[in-house]
Design a protein around this motif. Structure first.
Motif, PDB file in Angstrom:
ATOM      1  N   ILE A 133      28.173  41.326  33.890  1.00  0.00           N
ATOM      2  CA  ILE A 133      28.356  39.965  34.418  1.00  0.00           C
ATOM      3  C   ILE A 133      29.478  39.242  33.674  1.00  0.00           C
ATOM      4  O   ILE A 133      30.314  38.524  34.289  1.00  0.00           O
ATOM      5  CB  ILE A 133      27.024  39.185  34.315  1.00  0.00           C
ATOM      6  CG1 ILE A 133      25.992  39.771  35.300  1.00  0.00           C
ATOM      7  CG2 ILE A 133      27.240  37.696  34.588  1.00  0.00           C
ATOM      8  CD1 ILE A 133      24.604  39.204  35.135  1.00  0.00           C
ATOM      9  N   VAL A 134      29.537  39.436  32.363  1.00  0.00           N
ATOM     10  CA  VAL A 134      30.613  38.818  31.575  1.00  0.00           C
ATOM     11  C   VAL A 134      31.973  39.333  32.050  1.00  0.00           C
ATOM     12  O   VAL A 134      32.936  38.568  32.245  1.00  0.00           O
ATOM     13  CB  VAL A 134      30.411  39.085  30.075  1.00  0.00           C
ATOM     14  CG1 VAL A 134      31.650  38.633  29.271  1.00  0.00           C
ATOM     15  CG2 VAL A 134      29.178  38.372  29.568  1.00  0.00           C
ATOM     16  N   CYS A 135      32.027  40.684  32.241  1.00  0.00           N
ATOM     17  CA  CYS A 135      33.274  41.276  32.747  1.00  0.00           C
ATOM     18  C   CYS A 135      33.635  40.711  34.110  1.00  0.00           C
ATOM     19  O   CYS A 135      34.809  40.389  34.397  1.00  0.00           O
ATOM     20  CB  CYS A 135      33.147  42.793  32.834  1.00  0.00           C
ATOM     21  SG  CYS A 135      33.148  43.620  31.249  1.00  0.00           S
ATOM     22  N   LEU A 136      32.606  40.604  34.984  1.00  0.00           N
ATOM     23  CA  LEU A 136      32.852  40.112  36.337  1.00  0.00           C
ATOM     24  C   LEU A 136      33.367  38.688  36.315  1.00  0.00           C
ATOM     25  O   LEU A 136      34.312  38.325  37.041  1.00  0.00           O
ATOM     26  CB  LEU A 136      31.557  40.209  37.160  1.00  0.00           C
ATOM     27  CG  LEU A 136      31.625  39.670  38.590  1.00  0.00           C
ATOM     28  CD1 LEU A 136      32.641  40.463  39.416  1.00  0.00           C
ATOM     29  CD2 LEU A 136      30.247  39.722  39.243  1.00  0.00           C
ATOM     30  N   LEU A 196      37.891  35.119  37.070  1.00  0.00           N
ATOM     31  CA  LEU A 196      38.706  33.965  36.703  1.00  0.00           C
ATOM     32  C   LEU A 196      40.190  34.319  36.630  1.00  0.00           C
ATOM     33  O   LEU A 196      41.051  33.482  36.878  1.00  0.00           O
ATOM     34  CB  LEU A 196      38.244  33.403  35.345  1.00  0.00           C
ATOM     35  CG  LEU A 196      36.848  32.769  35.337  1.00  0.00           C
ATOM     36  CD1 LEU A 196      36.470  32.353  33.917  1.00  0.00           C
ATOM     37  CD2 LEU A 196      36.790  31.574  36.282  1.00  0.00           C
ATOM     38  N   ALA A 197      40.467  35.627  36.310  1.00  0.00           N
ATOM     39  CA  ALA A 197      41.878  36.039  36.158  1.00  0.00           C
ATOM     40  C   ALA A 197      42.413  36.751  37.389  1.00  0.00           C
ATOM     41  O   ALA A 197      43.492  37.332  37.350  1.00  0.00           O
ATOM     42  CB  ALA A 197      41.993  36.951  34.930  1.00  0.00           C
ATOM     43  N   ALA A 241      43.341  42.499  36.888  1.00  0.00           N
ATOM     44  CA  ALA A 241      42.082  41.739  37.011  1.00  0.00           C
ATOM     45  C   ALA A 241      41.443  41.923  38.382  1.00  0.00           C
ATOM     46  O   ALA A 241      40.210  41.905  38.519  1.00  0.00           O
ATOM     47  CB  ALA A 241      42.339  40.262  36.760  1.00  0.00           C
ATOM     48  N   LYS A 242      42.225  42.094  39.413  1.00  0.00           N
ATOM     49  CA  LYS A 242      41.639  42.283  40.751  1.00  0.00           C
ATOM     50  C   LYS A 242      40.835  43.580  40.825  1.00  0.00           C
ATOM     51  O   LYS A 242      39.745  43.619  41.392  1.00  0.00           O
ATOM     52  CB  LYS A 242      42.764  42.285  41.787  1.00  0.00           C
ATOM     53  CG  LYS A 242      43.429  40.936  41.984  1.00  0.00           C
ATOM     54  CD  LYS A 242      44.487  41.021  43.045  1.00  0.00           C
ATOM     55  CE  LYS A 242      45.160  39.659  43.247  1.00  0.00           C
ATOM     56  NZ  LYS A 242      46.218  39.720  44.293  1.00  0.00           N
ATOM     57  N   PHE A 243      41.432  44.640  40.244  1.00  0.00           N
ATOM     58  CA  PHE A 243      40.723  45.929  40.291  1.00  0.00           C
ATOM     59  C   PHE A 243      39.450  45.903  39.440  1.00  0.00           C
ATOM     60  O   PHE A 243      38.424  46.463  39.817  1.00  0.00           O
ATOM     61  CB  PHE A 243      41.664  47.037  39.814  1.00  0.00           C
ATOM     62  CG  PHE A 243      42.891  47.161  40.667  1.00  0.00           C
ATOM     63  CD1 PHE A 243      42.782  47.440  42.018  1.00  0.00           C
ATOM     64  CD2 PHE A 243      44.162  47.009  40.110  1.00  0.00           C
ATOM     65  CE1 PHE A 243      43.927  47.555  42.792  1.00  0.00           C
ATOM     66  CE2 PHE A 243      45.292  47.122  40.892  1.00  0.00           C
ATOM     67  CZ  PHE A 243      45.176  47.393  42.233  1.00  0.00           C
TER      68      PHE A 243
END
Length: 870
Positions: A754-757, A762-763, A773-775
């Motif tokens: 969740i933190v990664c998501l 945000l980026a 960040a999209k990938f």
């Protein structure tokens, strides 16, 4: 009758015994056989045993059938008394006398006879004005008669010795303190009959009883015994010699309609004979009859006519004895010797066929010439080789004589010197009773005669079988039953010599056939316990023997077979490598691992390219390595669970995915900080170099390792057998040990994801042609979606499918990360190098074909992986 009772009371007063004169208040006019002696013994026998409502020999009774067997009993009593009077060792110088009366086989007349014996005869019968009363009574033939006699004479302490009364109720010393008998109690006969029924396996029988104490108590005792053996009484018919034909026909109809093939008749011969004739008349055959001792050896029914329906009957009788000295005595019976002797003229008329006419008589019947003799008669009356009840009478007389001898001479018979210690006139009935209780001697036939505390002799029976030989019914002895000192019994029977009425085979008598294996008895409502249906055992229970009352549950690890007669091991279920699902998951797992290695090789080979450099090659290699381990984790979930694989599968899964997500988290932070560095004055990128990245990855991974260590220390996973999914199989799975620890591992991975998501989301709109960040956002969405759907699927999936769901979640999330993060980069690197693409495809094909070419090679490869991981 009241006058006689008054007289008995007068006899009991010791003070009035000194009175020289006797006054008789009343008497019954009963014919008797009489002989005067110093000591008198009474006898009551059913010489006539058919009743009519007219007055003749007994008050209000008319008898028209003379019983030869009972008459022989009277003669053996006389014979025994004469033997004793001639014996110098037994009651020397003391003569025994007798007075024998007819009971008419009726309790009422037996009571009259008992009161007559207890009364003093008329003065004209003897020289003295007050002759001695009886010291003991030998009576009676039937239990009902003996109950009447014992109940009346017992309070006056007059001893009664019965020769043919078998009712167990007479053993009650509180009610009948002076009653003795030389025939075993029905208590033992009931045990013998029950043992016979048990021996032949008869479960469904009928019963016929006489409507008197003998029949009712006999059937009651028998019923109590057979109930212990699980035998059922289908019906109980009641008969009596005085019953009307309608009542007898009702019993016959009951027999006809019943399904029983074995019937016990606990009835005296006189009561049973009318029913026997009707059974023969209606041609009711195919029934195996069991007899009580009262009729199995009786002469009257032992005819070829009765044999048609009752042939092959089995029953118990007391032991037989041959008395050779008795025959001359019987053949010398003559009505001219003592013209006043009762019953002799009737006997003579039956035997000779003519009526002796005495001087004072004038008859128009066939008159004897006076030259008739019985010396050459072949009548069964004179057969003294198989005496049973007759022998009981003989023993009863000698038992009384030995008791009197001990009382008078204070020593057992045979001991010298023989001097009286008591005057004959001082004999009291109570003293005779006391000595009779202690009597114990061996007679000339080698039998020990004694009584137990209840006045009963030791039980011993012969087993009799009705057989037809040379046109005559023979009572063949085929076995023996005897009671033991410890209360047990012994039954010996020559089964192969039995003649059955139903043929050569032992007849069967059951209400319901024995339930086969695999079924149990189910009681039919409203019917006896022997009537039942056979119900197949439920799944998981068996009945491995016939006639089972209940089905036995199989142990938890076993299940019943199709026939429900054996417990077989349940099939074990776990995710095997060799089954289609296991092979598919193994192939996919190895494919993912291969792709991870190939991708890592590509990244290492092209590490100097801008694409690789821009994606942080060090974290990318860490991520690929963790994905490689994630793809190998499913291999620990397959195969039979063991202690080590159970601990390994969950901890390896938790640690590898924590490492994987930690690397993704590091990459996400790098992407965010890298683009934040483009803002003037921002120095974040400089503070988040390679060292900080390694710290984040290691610290996040160490937290998961700590959780797993605590899990393994306190409540580690363990192999478990689960039975709730199916009755026929055992699911082998790894129990998590601690659900909290398991969900803590999943929860920690979920937090990292969740933190990664959130960071990647945000980026996601940061400006650049290649937005990492999209990938990462897309891969985290796939990861979270997979594990969110995993939880309900994991909980609801049964058995091995639970493991399959977990493997699917691992592989799906790993492929999501691999394809989302690394596929675009590999495409850019390899799109201009088709040769490398072909080589990679060939390598993957070779790896997959070698891994799935055979199940044995597959399992060996997987075993190696598991050992390496362990």
């Amino acid at each position: 009758m009241s006058k006689t009772l008054h007289y008995i009371t007068w006899l009991g007063n010791s003070e009035l015994k000194q009175i020289s004169g006797c006054e008789l208040f009343g008497r019954f006019d009963m014919p008797s056989l009489f002989h005067h002696g110093d000591i008198m013994i009474g006898g009551i026998f059913p010489v006539f045993n058919k009743e009519q409502q007219q007055q003749q020999f007994c008050n209000f009774i008319n008898f028209f059938r003379f019983d030869l067997r009972a008459f022989r009993w009277t003669q053996v009593m006389i014979f025994a008394i004469e033997e004793i009077n001639k014996d110098p060792a037994l009651l020397p110088n003391i003569s025994l006398g007798y007075r024998i009366l007819n009971s008419c086989a009726s309790p009422t007349n037996a009571l009259r006879a008992a009161l007559t014996l207890a009364s003093r005869p008329e003065e004209t019968e003897f020289n003295s004005s007050c002759p001695p009363t009886i010291s003991a009574v030998i009576a009676a033939s039937g239990s009902s008669q003996s109950l009447a006699v014992a109940g009346t004479l017992g309070p006056f302490q007059v001893p009664i010795v019965s020769y043919f009364s078998t009712c167990a109720c007479l053993s009650d010393r509180a009610k009948y303190p002076t009653f003795f008998r030389t025939i075993p109690s029905d208590y033992f006969q009931a045990k013998a009959l029950a043992a016979l029924v048990k021996h032949f396996g008869w479960q469904w029988i009928g019963a016929i009883q006489s409507d008197n104490d003998y029949g009712r108590n006999g059937i009651l005792s028998f019923t109590e015994e057979v109930k212990k053996l699980g035998v059922c009484i289908a019906f109980v018919g009641t008969i009596l010699r005085t019953y009307s034909m309608d009542k007898i026909l009702d019993v016959v109809e009951m027999i006809r309609r019943s399904t029983v093939k074995v019937i016990l008749a606990f009835v005296p011969e006189g009561d049973f004979y009318p029913l026997m004739k009707e059974v023969v008349k209606q041609n009711i055959t195919g029934i195996q009859w069991i007899a009580s001792e009262a009729w199995i050896t009786a002469a009257r029914p032992s005819t070829p006519e009765i044999y048609q329906a009752f042939g092959g009957a089995l029953g118990f009788v007391v032991q037989k004895m041959a008395m050779p000295k008795l025959k001359p005595f019987l053949t010398n019976i003559n009505p001219y010797t003592d013209p006043s002797a009762a019953f002799v003229k009737d006997f003579w008329e039956i035997m000779v066929g003519c009526r002796p006419v005495l001087p004072e008589e004038h008859r128009m019947d066939k008159i004897c010439t006076g030259n008739e003799t019985l010396l050459n008669s072949q009548h069964a009356f004179f057969d003294v080789t198989q005496l049973r009840v007759t022998y009981n009478v003989y023993k009863a007389v000698y038992a009384i004589a030995h008791a009197l001898h001990q009382l008078i001479f204070c020593k057992p018979a045979g001991q010298k010197p023989v001097r009286p210690c008591l005057n004959v006139s001082e004999i009291q009935p109570k003293e005779v009773t006391d000595h009779l209780q202690r009597v114990n001697f061996r007679n000339e036939f080698g039998d020990d005669v004694f009584f137990d505390e209840n006045g009963d002799p030791p039980a011993s029976y012969d087993i009799i079988n009705w057989q037809l030989r040379n046109g005559q019914v023979q009572h063949v002895t085929l076995g023996h039953f005897a009671s033991a000192a410890n209360g047990d019994f012994r039954l010996n029977i020559q089964e192969e010599k039995i003649v059955w009425r139903t043929g050569k085979r032992v007849p069967t008598s059951v209400c319901s056939n024995v339930c086969p294996v695999g079924t149990r008895k189910a009681q039919i409502k409203g019917k006896p316990t022997c009537c039942f249906d056979c119900i197949p055992c439920a799944d998981g229970t068996i009945a491995n023997s016939t006639g089972a009352a209940d089905c036995t549950p199989c142990p938890q690890e076993y299940w019943s077979n199709e026939r429900k007669d054996e417990c077989i091991p349940k099939t074990t279920e776990f995710l095997r490598y060799h089954e289609p699902m296991g092979i598919a998951l193994t192939v996919v797992s190895l494919l993912g691992a291969s792709l991870s290695l190939v991708t890592m090789m590509v990244f290492i080979h092209y590490r100097e390219t801008p694409v690789i450099k821009a994606s942080n090659s060090e974290l990318s290699c860490f991520l690929l390595f963790s994905l490689f381990l994630c793809f190998l984790c499913p291999l620990t979930f397959m195969g039979r669970p063991t202690v080590w694989t159970c601990m390994l599968r969950h901890t390896a899964f938790g640690v590898t995915f924590a490492l994987c997500i930690s690397c993704v988290l590091g990459k996400t932070i790098v992407v965010v900080t890298a683009f934040k560095a483009t803002i003037p004055g921002n120095k974040v990128a400089g503070k988040f170099g390679p060292a900080q990245q390694r710290i984040i990855v290691c610290s996040c991974t160490m937290i998961q390792i700590l959780i797993c260590v605590l899990w393994l220390k306190f409540k580690p996973p363990f192999p478990d057998m689960v039975f709730r999914y199916s009755n026929k199989k055992i699911v082998l799975e790894c129990n998590t040990g601690s659900e909290a620890a398991f969900y803590a591992v999943l929860g920690y991975i979920g937090i990292l994801a969740i933190v990664c998501l959130v960071l990647a989301f945000l980026a996601r709109k940061l400006p650049d042609n290649f937005n990492e960040a999209k990938f990462i956002t897309f891969s985290m969405l796939i990861f979270c979606a997979v594990w969110i759907t995993f939880i309900p699927a994991y909980i609801s999936s049964p058995g091995k499918f639970t493991v399959a769901v977990e493997i699917f979640a691992i592989l799906s999330s790993a492929f999501g990360l691999l394809s989302s993060i690394f596929a675009p980069k590999c495409y850019i690197i390899l799109v201009n190098n088709p040769t490398i693409i072909i080589i990679i495809i060939i390598i993957i094909i070779i790896i997959m074909s070698s891994s799935s070419s055979s199940s044995s090679s597959s399992s060996s490869i997987i075993t190696n992986f598991r050992s390496i991981l362990t």
